[in-house]
Scaffold this motif. Structure first.
Motif, PDB file in Angstrom:
ATOM      1  N   ASP A  15       0.852  -1.197   0.000  1.00 20.35           N
ATOM      2  CA  ASP A  15       0.000   0.000   0.000  1.00 20.35           C
ATOM      3  C   ASP A  15       0.888   1.248   0.000  1.00 20.35           C
ATOM      4  O   ASP A  15       1.863   1.291   0.766  1.00 20.35           O
ATOM      5  CB  ASP A  15      -0.889  -0.022   1.243  1.00 20.35           C
ATOM      6  N   PRO A  16       0.633   2.252  -0.829  1.00 24.28           N
ATOM      7  CA  PRO A  16      -0.484   2.349  -1.782  1.00 24.28           C
ATOM      8  C   PRO A  16      -0.143   1.674  -3.108  1.00 24.28           C
ATOM      9  O   PRO A  16       0.990   1.688  -3.549  1.00 24.28           O
ATOM     10  CB  PRO A  16      -0.659   3.847  -1.950  1.00 24.28           C
ATOM     11  N   PHE A  17      -1.176   1.102  -3.693  1.00 20.40           N
ATOM     12  CA  PHE A  17      -1.032   0.426  -4.982  1.00 20.40           C
ATOM     13  C   PHE A  17      -2.325   0.634  -5.765  1.00 20.40           C
ATOM     14  O   PHE A  17      -3.425   0.568  -5.210  1.00 20.40           O
ATOM     15  CB  PHE A  17      -0.783  -1.075  -4.787  1.00 20.40           C
ATOM     16  N   SER A  18      -2.198   0.886  -7.059  1.00 14.80           N
ATOM     17  CA  SER A  18      -3.388   1.035  -7.907  1.00 14.80           C
ATOM     18  C   SER A  18      -3.097   0.468  -9.287  1.00 14.80           C
ATOM     19  O   SER A  18      -1.949   0.433  -9.732  1.00 14.80           O
ATOM     20  CB  SER A  18      -3.816   2.508  -8.017  1.00 14.80           C
ATOM     21  N   LYS A  19      -4.147   0.028  -9.923  1.00 14.61           N
ATOM     22  CA  LYS A  19      -4.046  -0.549 -11.267  1.00 14.61           C
ATOM     23  C   LYS A  19      -5.310  -0.231 -12.032  1.00 14.61           C
ATOM     24  O   LYS A  19      -6.419  -0.286 -11.488  1.00 14.61           O
ATOM     25  CB  LYS A  19      -3.865  -2.074 -11.180  1.00 14.61           C
ATOM     26  N   THR A  20      -5.153   0.139 -13.316  1.00 14.41           N
ATOM     27  CA  THR A  20      -6.295   0.512 -14.148  1.00 14.41           C
ATOM     28  C   THR A  20      -6.400  -0.425 -15.347  1.00 14.41           C
ATOM     29  O   THR A  20      -5.394  -0.747 -15.989  1.00 14.41           O
ATOM     30  CB  THR A  20      -6.164   1.962 -14.646  1.00 14.41           C
ATOM     31  N   THR A  21      -7.602  -0.873 -15.609  1.00 13.94           N
ATOM     32  CA  THR A  21      -7.904  -1.650 -16.816  1.00 13.94           C
ATOM     33  C   THR A  21      -9.127  -1.037 -17.483  1.00 13.94           C
ATOM     34  O   THR A  21      -9.850  -0.244 -16.857  1.00 13.94           O
ATOM     35  CB  THR A  21      -8.136  -3.130 -16.480  1.00 13.94           C
ATOM     36  N   SER A  22      -9.371  -1.383 -18.711  1.00  8.11           N
ATOM     37  CA  SER A  22     -10.443  -0.714 -19.468  1.00  8.11           C
ATOM     38  C   SER A  22     -11.317  -1.709 -20.220  1.00  8.11           C
ATOM     39  O   SER A  22     -10.868  -2.798 -20.591  1.00  8.11           O
ATOM     40  CB  SER A  22      -9.839   0.289 -20.469  1.00  8.11           C
ATOM     41  N   LEU A  23     -12.567  -1.304 -20.424  1.00  6.91           N
ATOM     42  CA  LEU A  23     -13.504  -2.007 -21.293  1.00  6.91           C
ATOM     43  C   LEU A  23     -14.139  -0.999 -22.241  1.00  6.91           C
ATOM     44  O   LEU A  23     -14.281   0.183 -21.905  1.00  6.91           O
ATOM     45  CB  LEU A  23     -14.609  -2.690 -20.485  1.00  6.91           C
ATOM     46  N   ALA A  57     -18.559   6.374  -8.426  1.00  6.56           N
ATOM     47  CA  ALA A  57     -17.696   6.911  -7.362  1.00  6.56           C
ATOM     48  C   ALA A  57     -16.980   5.753  -6.665  1.00  6.56           C
ATOM     49  O   ALA A  57     -17.370   4.584  -6.790  1.00  6.56           O
ATOM     50  CB  ALA A  57     -18.541   7.697  -6.360  1.00  6.56           C
ATOM     51  N   ALA A  58     -15.917   6.097  -5.921  1.00  5.53           N
ATOM     52  CA  ALA A  58     -15.109   5.068  -5.256  1.00  5.53           C
ATOM     53  C   ALA A  58     -16.006   4.133  -4.432  1.00  5.53           C
ATOM     54  O   ALA A  58     -16.741   4.567  -3.551  1.00  5.53           O
ATOM     55  CB  ALA A  58     -14.066   5.712  -4.377  1.00  5.53           C
ATOM     56  N   THR A  59     -15.940   2.885  -4.711  1.00  3.32           N
ATOM     57  CA  THR A  59     -16.733   1.829  -4.063  1.00  3.32           C
ATOM     58  C   THR A  59     -15.806   0.829  -3.406  1.00  3.32           C
ATOM     59  O   THR A  59     -14.795   0.432  -3.982  1.00  3.32           O
ATOM     60  CB  THR A  59     -17.594   1.092  -5.101  1.00  3.32           C
ATOM     61  N   THR A  60     -16.140   0.406  -2.207  1.00  2.00           N
ATOM     62  CA  THR A  60     -15.295  -0.542  -1.478  1.00  2.00           C
ATOM     63  C   THR A  60     -15.618  -1.970  -1.874  1.00  2.00           C
ATOM     64  O   THR A  60     -16.784  -2.391  -1.851  1.00  2.00           O
ATOM     65  CB  THR A  60     -15.481  -0.388   0.039  1.00  2.00           C
ATOM     66  N   LYS A  97     -10.472   1.679 -12.194  1.00  2.00           N
ATOM     67  CA  LYS A  97      -9.267   1.872 -11.379  1.00  2.00           C
ATOM     68  C   LYS A  97      -9.436   1.205 -10.017  1.00  2.00           C
ATOM     69  O   LYS A  97     -10.355   1.513  -9.267  1.00  2.00           O
ATOM     70  CB  LYS A  97      -8.996   3.365 -11.184  1.00  2.00           C
ATOM     71  N   TYR A  98      -8.550   0.241  -9.731  1.00  2.00           N
ATOM     72  CA  TYR A  98      -8.544  -0.489  -8.464  1.00  2.00           C
ATOM     73  C   TYR A  98      -7.403   0.050  -7.606  1.00  2.00           C
ATOM     74  O   TYR A  98      -6.262   0.188  -8.072  1.00  2.00           O
ATOM     75  CB  TYR A  98      -8.340  -1.983  -8.698  1.00  2.00           C
ATOM     76  N   SER A  99      -7.699   0.355  -6.326  1.00  2.00           N
ATOM     77  CA  SER A  99      -6.684   0.912  -5.425  1.00  2.00           C
ATOM     78  C   SER A  99      -6.790   0.248  -4.054  1.00  2.00           C
ATOM     79  O   SER A  99      -7.883  -0.112  -3.604  1.00  2.00           O
ATOM     80  CB  SER A  99      -6.865   2.435  -5.271  1.00  2.00           C
ATOM     81  N   THR A 100      -5.632   0.100  -3.387  1.00  2.00           N
ATOM     82  CA  THR A 100      -5.639  -0.402  -2.011  1.00  2.00           C
ATOM     83  C   THR A 100      -6.190   0.687  -1.099  1.00  2.00           C
ATOM     84  O   THR A 100      -6.106   1.884  -1.396  1.00  2.00           O
ATOM     85  CB  THR A 100      -4.229  -0.796  -1.573  1.00  2.00           C
ATOM     86  N   THR A 101      -6.762   0.252   0.035  1.00  2.00           N
ATOM     87  CA  THR A 101      -7.327   1.202   1.005  1.00  2.00           C
ATOM     88  C   THR A 101      -6.534   1.237   2.302  1.00  2.00           C
ATOM     89  O   THR A 101      -6.833   2.050   3.181  1.00  2.00           O
ATOM     90  CB  THR A 101      -8.786   0.813   1.343  1.00  2.00           C
ATOM     91  N   GLY A 102      -5.559   0.369   2.433  1.00  7.46           N
ATOM     92  CA  GLY A 102      -4.809   0.279   3.685  1.00  7.46           C
ATOM     93  C   GLY A 102      -5.427  -0.693   4.665  1.00  7.46           C
ATOM     94  O   GLY A 102      -4.842  -0.988   5.710  1.00  7.46           O
ATOM     95  N   GLU A 104      -9.560  -5.363   1.570  1.00  5.73           N
ATOM     96  CA  GLU A 104     -10.415  -4.312   1.000  1.00  5.73           C
ATOM     97  C   GLU A 104      -9.674  -3.566  -0.105  1.00  5.73           C
ATOM     98  O   GLU A 104      -8.480  -3.291   0.026  1.00  5.73           O
ATOM     99  CB  GLU A 104     -10.857  -3.311   2.067  1.00  5.73           C
ATOM    100  N   TRP A 105     -10.426  -3.257  -1.169  1.00  4.16           N
ATOM    101  CA  TRP A 105      -9.914  -2.440  -2.276  1.00  4.16           C
ATOM    102  C   TRP A 105     -11.018  -1.448  -2.633  1.00  4.16           C
ATOM    103  O   TRP A 105     -12.193  -1.660  -2.321  1.00  4.16           O
ATOM    104  CB  TRP A 105      -9.593  -3.286  -3.504  1.00  4.16           C
ATOM    105  N   SER A 106     -10.640  -0.383  -3.287  1.00  6.13           N
ATOM    106  CA  SER A 106     -11.641   0.564  -3.799  1.00  6.13           C
ATOM    107  C   SER A 106     -11.649   0.497  -5.323  1.00  6.13           C
ATOM    108  O   SER A 106     -10.631   0.208  -5.950  1.00  6.13           O
ATOM    109  CB  SER A 106     -11.332   1.996  -3.342  1.00  6.13           C
ATOM    110  N   LEU A 107     -12.831   0.749  -5.895  1.00  8.50           N
ATOM    111  CA  LEU A 107     -12.998   0.731  -7.348  1.00  8.50           C
ATOM    112  C   LEU A 107     -13.746   1.980  -7.771  1.00  8.50           C
ATOM    113  O   LEU A 107     -14.774   2.332  -7.199  1.00  8.50           O
ATOM    114  CB  LEU A 107     -13.792  -0.513  -7.780  1.00  8.50           C
TER     115      LEU A 107
END
Length: 408
Positions: A175-183, A227-230, A198-203, A207-210
């Motif tokens: 943490d922190p780490f994020s990764k983006t993929t697309s459709l 919006a950011a969703t857990t 976009k997927y990100s760690t929350t600490g 749990e991750w946020s999207l």
């Protein structure tokens, strides 16, 4: 016994054999006609009552029957619109007179106006396809049918509505780490819209946020769609919640409306995971961009699909089928079609593959059920029998001449 009666009986026999030869001639002539059902002549005796000890010769009656319920073999072709029925039922076709008929002749060809016509010029009929419910049919009639027209989908657009995205998020990421993929999704005008997930760690462990955004490629304006969703995972690395997300809409982008999208991200099998492995993703969103028709596919349950240049398949029609209680008593008409008769029973409508109806084979044609060897045998029999009956007539004529000459 009356000599005149003898001669009339001989004539009756000759007429009966002539009728049999006529059906044999028709059968041989149509031995290669797609979907043709052979005719046969059935004989029944005509008995006259005996009076005063004198025998009254009768004759023979004939009745023509058709083996409509007897299925022929199949010949396979390279055309997807050549259709055969494996089992019971008939295609519904419409003639130039606007009247619907039944047929087993499925050599249909796409015409310039988009209709599917067989070799006799009859158009294939069906119902518009619906993904939510089967079309409402009139069980005992042809009401509600419409011409299957492939030109109606010459250029097709289908806005995206749903999709899925299953990813693996590395559990050992720092943490922190994020990764983006697309459709890619399609709006109402068929424009492609690249959606960034976009997927990100929350600490917090497991749990991750999207968040999901769309970035306009020209202006660079970012439009949030989610919006950011857990995302919560269990200790086995399986996604617990949420299993589905809804991307906000409708959003007008460049004149096209991007509809709300239901995206599956989890589930009991094949959903998103959090495991000690590299980030990986697989997914897809439905919809079709502007694309011309490249071909056609017809399923065994009679659904007509248009195949577009981009490889997508779009269901357009459901082929209707019909049957009657006594198919062999249908009324044959020119063009290898049949109409309901007083002896056949009422027409009952349905679909291929259910309710006792056969399945549809695309790329195949039903052969005539005529057996040439059997027909040639019948021809020889009829020829001999006709000759024998003519001898009866000739003998009666000679006896009449003897009787007349007694006066001399």
């Amino acid at each position: 016994m009356s000599l005149y009666g003898t001669m009339r009986t001989g004539v009756s026999g000759m007429n009966a054999q002539a009728n049999r030869l006529s059906t044999v001639a028709d059968n041989i002539a149509n031995a290669n006609t797609t979907g043709y059902k052979k005719a046969s002549t059935q004989f029944s005796s005509l008995i006259l009552p005996t009076t005063g000890g004198a025998y009254n010769s009768g004759g023979v009656n004939t009745d023509v029957r058709y083996s409509i319920s007897s299925q022929g073999t199949f010949t396979y072709t390279t055309s997807a619109t050549d259709l055969a029925i494996n089992g019971k039922g008939f295609f519904i076709v419409q003639g130039s007179d606007g009247v619907e008929y039944m047929t087993r002749a499925g050599a249909f060809t796409p015409m310039s106006d988009g209709s599917l016509q067989n070799s006799s010029g009859f158009k294939l009929m069906g119902y518009p396809y619906s993904s939510t419910e089967d079309p409402t049919i009139v069980i005992n009639g042809f009401a509600g049918l419409e011409e299957i027209n492939l030109a109606a989908g010459e250029l097709n657009v289908k806005a995206s509505e749903s999709g899925y995205l299953h990813v693996n998020l590395p559990s050992n990421a720092e943490d922190p780490f994020s990764k983006t993929t697309s459709l890619v999704a399609y709006d109402s005008l068929g424009n492609t819209r690249k959606l960034d997930f976009k997927y990100s760690t929350t600490g917090t462990p497991n749990e991750w946020s999207l968040e999901v955004n769309y970035t306009d490629p020209v202006s660079g304006t970012v439009t949030p769609l989610l919006a950011a969703t857990t995302l919560t995972f269990d200790t086995d690395g399986k996604l617990v919640s949420p299993t589905d997300i809804t991307l906000a809409g409708p959003t007008t982008i460049g004149g096209g409306v991007l509809n709300p999208l239901e995206i599956s991200i989890g589930g009991t099998s094949g959903g998103s995971t959090q495991l000690a492995a590299d980030f990986a993703a697989k997914g897809d969103i439905d919809g079709i961009g502007p694309s011309g028709v490249a071909g056609y596919e017809i399923s065994d349950d009679g659904i007509v699909y248009l195949k577009y240049e981009n490889g997508d398949l779009a269901p357009k029609y459901r082929i209707a089928m019909a049957n009657v209680q006594s198919p062999d008593n249908l009324k044959p008409l020119p063009g290898n079609v049949y109409a309901q008769s007083s002896d056949s029973g009422v027409v009952v409508m349905g679909y291929a593959g259910n309710g006792g109806y056969g399945t549809i084979i695309s790329g195949a044609l039903e052969d005539s059920n005529v057996d040439i060897a059997e027909e040639l045998t019948s021809m020889i029999e009829s020829q001999r029998n006709y000759t024998a009956n003519s001898k009866v007539f000739q003998t009666g004529s000679e006896l009449m001449e003897v009787l007349v000459n007694l006066k001399r």
